[in-house]
Design a protein around this motif. Structure first.
Motif, PDB file in Angstrom:
ATOM      1  N   THR A 114      35.997  35.885  41.327  1.00 43.55           N
ATOM      2  CA  THR A 114      36.163  35.109  42.560  1.00 43.55           C
ATOM      3  C   THR A 114      36.592  35.995  43.707  1.00 43.55           C
ATOM      4  O   THR A 114      36.027  35.947  44.804  1.00 43.55           O
ATOM      5  CB  THR A 114      37.191  33.982  42.346  1.00 43.55           C
ATOM      6  OG1 THR A 114      36.730  33.112  41.313  1.00 43.55           O
ATOM      7  CG2 THR A 114      37.375  33.176  43.621  1.00 43.55           C
ATOM      8  N   ILE A 115      37.603  36.822  43.479  1.00 38.14           N
ATOM      9  CA  ILE A 115      38.126  37.673  44.541  1.00 38.14           C
ATOM     10  C   ILE A 115      37.088  38.689  44.991  1.00 38.14           C
ATOM     11  O   ILE A 115      36.947  38.981  46.180  1.00 38.14           O
ATOM     12  CB  ILE A 115      39.415  38.382  44.075  1.00 38.14           C
ATOM     13  CG1 ILE A 115      40.511  37.356  43.811  1.00 38.14           C
ATOM     14  CG2 ILE A 115      39.888  39.389  45.119  1.00 38.14           C
ATOM     15  CD1 ILE A 115      41.749  37.923  43.147  1.00 38.14           C
ATOM     16  N   SER A 116      36.316  39.226  44.038  1.00 39.71           N
ATOM     17  CA  SER A 116      35.337  40.249  44.387  1.00 39.71           C
ATOM     18  C   SER A 116      34.263  39.718  45.322  1.00 39.71           C
ATOM     19  O   SER A 116      33.760  40.445  46.185  1.00 39.71           O
ATOM     20  CB  SER A 116      34.684  40.822  43.120  1.00 39.71           C
ATOM     21  OG  SER A 116      33.914  39.843  42.461  1.00 39.71           O
ATOM     22  N   SER A 117      33.908  38.453  45.182  1.00 42.49           N
ATOM     23  CA  SER A 117      32.858  37.894  46.040  1.00 42.49           C
ATOM     24  C   SER A 117      33.418  37.281  47.320  1.00 42.49           C
ATOM     25  O   SER A 117      32.704  37.166  48.313  1.00 42.49           O
ATOM     26  CB  SER A 117      32.071  36.824  45.275  1.00 42.49           C
ATOM     27  OG  SER A 117      32.920  35.768  44.870  1.00 42.49           O
ATOM     28  N   PHE A 140      29.360  29.878  35.624  1.00 39.76           N
ATOM     29  CA  PHE A 140      28.916  30.895  36.578  1.00 39.76           C
ATOM     30  C   PHE A 140      30.093  31.811  36.855  1.00 39.76           C
ATOM     31  O   PHE A 140      31.182  31.329  37.150  1.00 39.76           O
ATOM     32  CB  PHE A 140      28.480  30.262  37.914  1.00 39.76           C
ATOM     33  CG  PHE A 140      27.258  29.400  37.842  1.00 39.76           C
ATOM     34  CD1 PHE A 140      26.026  29.896  38.220  1.00 39.76           C
ATOM     35  CD2 PHE A 140      27.336  28.071  37.428  1.00 39.76           C
ATOM     36  CE1 PHE A 140      24.888  29.085  38.177  1.00 39.76           C
ATOM     37  CE2 PHE A 140      26.215  27.267  37.379  1.00 39.76           C
ATOM     38  CZ  PHE A 140      24.989  27.775  37.758  1.00 39.76           C
ATOM     39  N   ASN A 141      29.886  33.122  36.794  1.00 41.14           N
ATOM     40  CA  ASN A 141      30.965  34.043  37.131  1.00 41.14           C
ATOM     41  C   ASN A 141      30.755  34.641  38.517  1.00 41.14           C
ATOM     42  O   ASN A 141      31.012  35.816  38.747  1.00 41.14           O
ATOM     43  CB  ASN A 141      31.077  35.151  36.077  1.00 41.14           C
ATOM     44  CG  ASN A 141      31.847  34.687  34.854  1.00 41.14           C
ATOM     45  OD1 ASN A 141      32.756  33.879  34.966  1.00 41.14           O
ATOM     46  ND2 ASN A 141      31.476  35.180  33.695  1.00 41.14           N
ATOM     47  N   ARG A 195      39.965  26.862  36.194  1.00 44.71           N
ATOM     48  CA  ARG A 195      39.388  25.958  35.188  1.00 44.71           C
ATOM     49  C   ARG A 195      40.485  25.282  34.375  1.00 44.71           C
ATOM     50  O   ARG A 195      40.404  24.090  34.068  1.00 44.71           O
ATOM     51  CB  ARG A 195      38.451  26.762  34.286  1.00 44.71           C
ATOM     52  CG  ARG A 195      37.809  25.968  33.161  1.00 44.71           C
ATOM     53  CD  ARG A 195      36.655  26.754  32.566  1.00 44.71           C
ATOM     54  NE  ARG A 195      36.208  26.221  31.290  1.00 44.71           N
ATOM     55  CZ  ARG A 195      35.087  26.583  30.672  1.00 44.71           C
ATOM     56  NH1 ARG A 195      34.306  27.482  31.230  1.00 44.71           N
ATOM     57  NH2 ARG A 195      34.733  26.056  29.512  1.00 44.71           N
ATOM     58  N   ILE A 196      41.522  26.030  34.040  1.00 42.19           N
ATOM     59  CA  ILE A 196      42.644  25.464  33.283  1.00 42.19           C
ATOM     60  C   ILE A 196      43.338  24.374  34.100  1.00 42.19           C
ATOM     61  O   ILE A 196      43.667  23.305  33.585  1.00 42.19           O
ATOM     62  CB  ILE A 196      43.638  26.572  32.889  1.00 42.19           C
ATOM     63  CG1 ILE A 196      42.989  27.519  31.875  1.00 42.19           C
ATOM     64  CG2 ILE A 196      44.917  25.968  32.301  1.00 42.19           C
ATOM     65  CD1 ILE A 196      43.800  28.768  31.590  1.00 42.19           C
ATOM     66  N   ASN A 221      33.968  29.255  36.288  1.00 43.27           N
ATOM     67  CA  ASN A 221      33.961  30.510  35.543  1.00 43.27           C
ATOM     68  C   ASN A 221      34.154  30.230  34.060  1.00 43.27           C
ATOM     69  O   ASN A 221      34.416  29.095  33.654  1.00 43.27           O
ATOM     70  CB  ASN A 221      35.068  31.442  36.045  1.00 43.27           C
ATOM     71  CG  ASN A 221      34.743  32.031  37.409  1.00 43.27           C
ATOM     72  OD1 ASN A 221      33.606  32.014  37.849  1.00 43.27           O
ATOM     73  ND2 ASN A 221      35.749  32.565  38.074  1.00 43.27           N
ATOM     74  N   THR A 222      34.065  31.270  33.249  1.00 44.02           N
ATOM     75  CA  THR A 222      34.171  31.118  31.803  1.00 44.02           C
ATOM     76  C   THR A 222      35.585  30.750  31.369  1.00 44.02           C
ATOM     77  O   THR A 222      36.523  30.764  32.163  1.00 44.02           O
ATOM     78  CB  THR A 222      33.742  32.419  31.100  1.00 44.02           C
ATOM     79  OG1 THR A 222      34.442  33.517  31.679  1.00 44.02           O
ATOM     80  CG2 THR A 222      32.258  32.644  31.257  1.00 44.02           C
TER      81      THR A 222
END
Length: 295
Positions: free
Chosen positions: A98-101, A213-214, A193-194, A186-187
């Motif tokens: 998430t942070i990278s994109s 989706f990652n 997600r949690i 995300n996975t």
């Protein structure tokens, strides 16, 4: 036992393969095999089980821990002796998907332009894997979403807290319409997600369907196309919502806060290249310094 042998040993241990290690190091396979055999002969012990790859023996596991420390200290000494006010050398940064994109492309471009002598590289992975790489001297610093409850080897340099929102196609006006839809996330292990699962479970919804989706941009595009709903940082979707491409829904405060950190190993050398990178994050992103007692 030479440092180069330890470097070869470490790559074989990390890849679990002579072939992959040779490709990574730019050596021929026979050279890598010979150096491993030489190391085993010198130490008078077997370091790998050679069945379906190269798997570390218990003795090999012990040597790997020492090899990582020795290689790190040698590299750190080189950095310290060659460090100057003008950042140069290598800087290896990690970030979760998430942070990278969301924030990194502009930041990395700015850093590269400002400090062109730095050999900057980025590794994208799940937070737990990035923390592992920090602990094993494979990254200089990393952006992560979650941290172990206590890890005395890790220093949290910066923190950013933001709000998560549920998002959907503009077709939906009632949040309850989204409960039965697939969630684009995300996975397994993703903190967002949690938190989503905890909120849905609190409403008695346990049969949750996912499309994994990652990549945050792919998630947003999928939601716009009405593949399903998602649970993402509010800052990531403001422009899309203003243009009418999607709709967001607020959920209770106990489930909608997420924190991300920039971390490094506590005993790592604070080079000028890393120091300037941390400084640039603080000046150009919402990340803020933590108080010493919170690190």
């Amino acid at each position: 036992m030479e440092s180069n042998e330890l470097r070869i040993f470490r790559v074989v241990a990390q890849t679990g393969s002579i072939t992959k290690a040779a490709q990574s190091l730019g050596y021929v396979q026979s050279n890598v095999t010979a150096r491993i055999q030489q190391l085993e002969s010198e130490l008078k012990t077997q370091l790998f089980y050679r069945q379906r790859g190269m798997i570390l023996t218990p003795t090999g596991e012990k040597l790997l821990a020492y090899a990582e420390k020795i290689i790190y200290l040698l590299d750190e000494a080189d950095k310290a002796l060659n460090d100057s006010c003008d950042p140069s050398g290598s800087l290896t940064i990690g970030a979760n998907h998430t942070i990278s994109s969301l924030r990194l492309p502009k930041l990395l471009a700015q850093y590269h332009k400002t400090y062109p002598k730095v050999d900057l590289s980025l590794t994208t992975n799940e937070s737990n894997e990035l923390i592992y790489k920090i602990n094993h001297f494979q990254l200089d610093g990393a952006f992560v979403k979650t941290l172990p409850l206590s890890d005395e080897n890790i220093v949290k340099e910066l923190v950013f807290e933001e709000t998560l929102v549920l998002i959907s196609s503009p077709l939906y006006n009632d949040i309850s319409d989204l409960y039965s839809k697939p969630f684009l996330m995300n996975t397994i292990g993703c903190p967002n997600r949690i938190q989503l699962e905890n909120w849905l479970n609190s409403k008695g919804i346990c049969n949750i369907r996912y499309m994994e989706f990652n990549n945050l941009n792919s998630i947003i595009e999928g939601v716009i196309a009405d593949l399903g709903a998602s649970f993402v940082p509010e800052s990531a979707i403001k422009e899309y919502e203003e243009k009418g491409f999607l709709k967001s829904f607020q959920i209770p405060a106990q489930y909608n806060i997420t924190k991300s950190f920039f971390i490094r190993r506590k005993d790592s050398l604070m080079t000028s290249s890393l120091s300037k990178f941390i400084e640039m994050i603080e000046l150009n992103t919402p990340y803020q310094k933590l108080l010493p007692k919170d690190k």
